[in-house]
Structure formats: C-alpha cells, structure tokens
Design a protein around this motif. Sequence first.
Motif, PDB file in Angstrom:
ATOM      1  N   SER A 192      75.138  76.075  55.368  1.00 38.14           N
ATOM      2  CA  SER A 192      73.746  76.665  55.540  1.00 38.14           C
ATOM      3  C   SER A 192      73.644  76.937  57.084  1.00 38.14           C
ATOM      4  O   SER A 192      74.117  76.185  58.033  1.00 38.14           O
ATOM      5  N   GLY A 193      73.058  78.267  57.325  1.00 38.32           N
ATOM      6  CA  GLY A 193      72.808  78.789  58.609  1.00 38.32           C
ATOM      7  C   GLY A 193      71.626  78.148  59.423  1.00 38.32           C
ATOM      8  O   GLY A 193      71.300  78.049  60.497  1.00 38.32           O
ATOM      9  N   LEU A 194      70.909  77.179  58.478  1.00 38.34           N
ATOM     10  CA  LEU A 194      69.793  76.684  59.292  1.00 38.34           C
ATOM     11  C   LEU A 194      70.199  75.229  59.640  1.00 38.34           C
ATOM     12  O   LEU A 194      69.648  75.016  60.883  1.00 38.34           O
TER      13      LEU A 194
ATOM     14  N   SER B 165      74.274  80.059  51.708  1.00 42.45           N
ATOM     15  CA  SER B 165      73.117  80.861  51.654  1.00 42.45           C
ATOM     16  C   SER B 165      72.050  80.111  52.757  1.00 42.45           C
ATOM     17  O   SER B 165      71.759  78.797  52.845  1.00 42.45           O
ATOM     18  N   PHE B 166      71.342  81.120  53.247  1.00 41.12           N
ATOM     19  CA  PHE B 166      70.144  80.875  54.046  1.00 41.12           C
ATOM     20  C   PHE B 166      68.926  80.306  52.983  1.00 41.12           C
ATOM     21  O   PHE B 166      68.275  79.608  53.408  1.00 41.12           O
ATOM     22  N   HIS B 167      68.905  81.064  51.793  1.00 40.08           N
ATOM     23  CA  HIS B 167      67.817  80.777  51.110  1.00 40.08           C
ATOM     24  C   HIS B 167      68.370  80.371  49.715  1.00 40.08           C
ATOM     25  O   HIS B 167      68.468  81.110  48.856  1.00 40.08           O
TER      26      HIS B 167
END
Length: 64
Positions: A14-16, A41-43
């Motif tokens: 995740s990029g978060l 996925s970001f979401h």
Amino acid sequence: KINCPMLVLTTEQSGLASVAETRAWQEKVPQPELVVLPGDSFHVAASDADRCSEALLDFLARHG
C-alpha cells in the motif's frame, strides 16, 4: 478510546503505509484484526471488493 473489535484491511504494498506501520498503529486498540491482501492498491475496498467483502463478512460473523 475504541472499545470494540476493529478490522483493518490493507495491501502488501500500500502507498499509504507499510504492513509493519499499519500493524503497529492498529495494535494500539484492544481487539485488532489485520487482513493483508496481495497488491499495491491505495483503496483496497474499491480494487478488491470481493475479498474485502469476504473478510468483512467473516469478521462480522465472529464478532457480530
């Protein structure tokens, strides 16, 4: 101040936040559960709705 079971869904990349970072903050609540899905996925709920729904239904069955 969260006093109920909490489900956290994320992806391996995740990029978060990293899985380790996500695990570290979600373990600060009394009844955490972390589900890590493949991908970046970001979401994740939008990109992998079926797996997220399955994880949520399973979580609710055990905690509902």
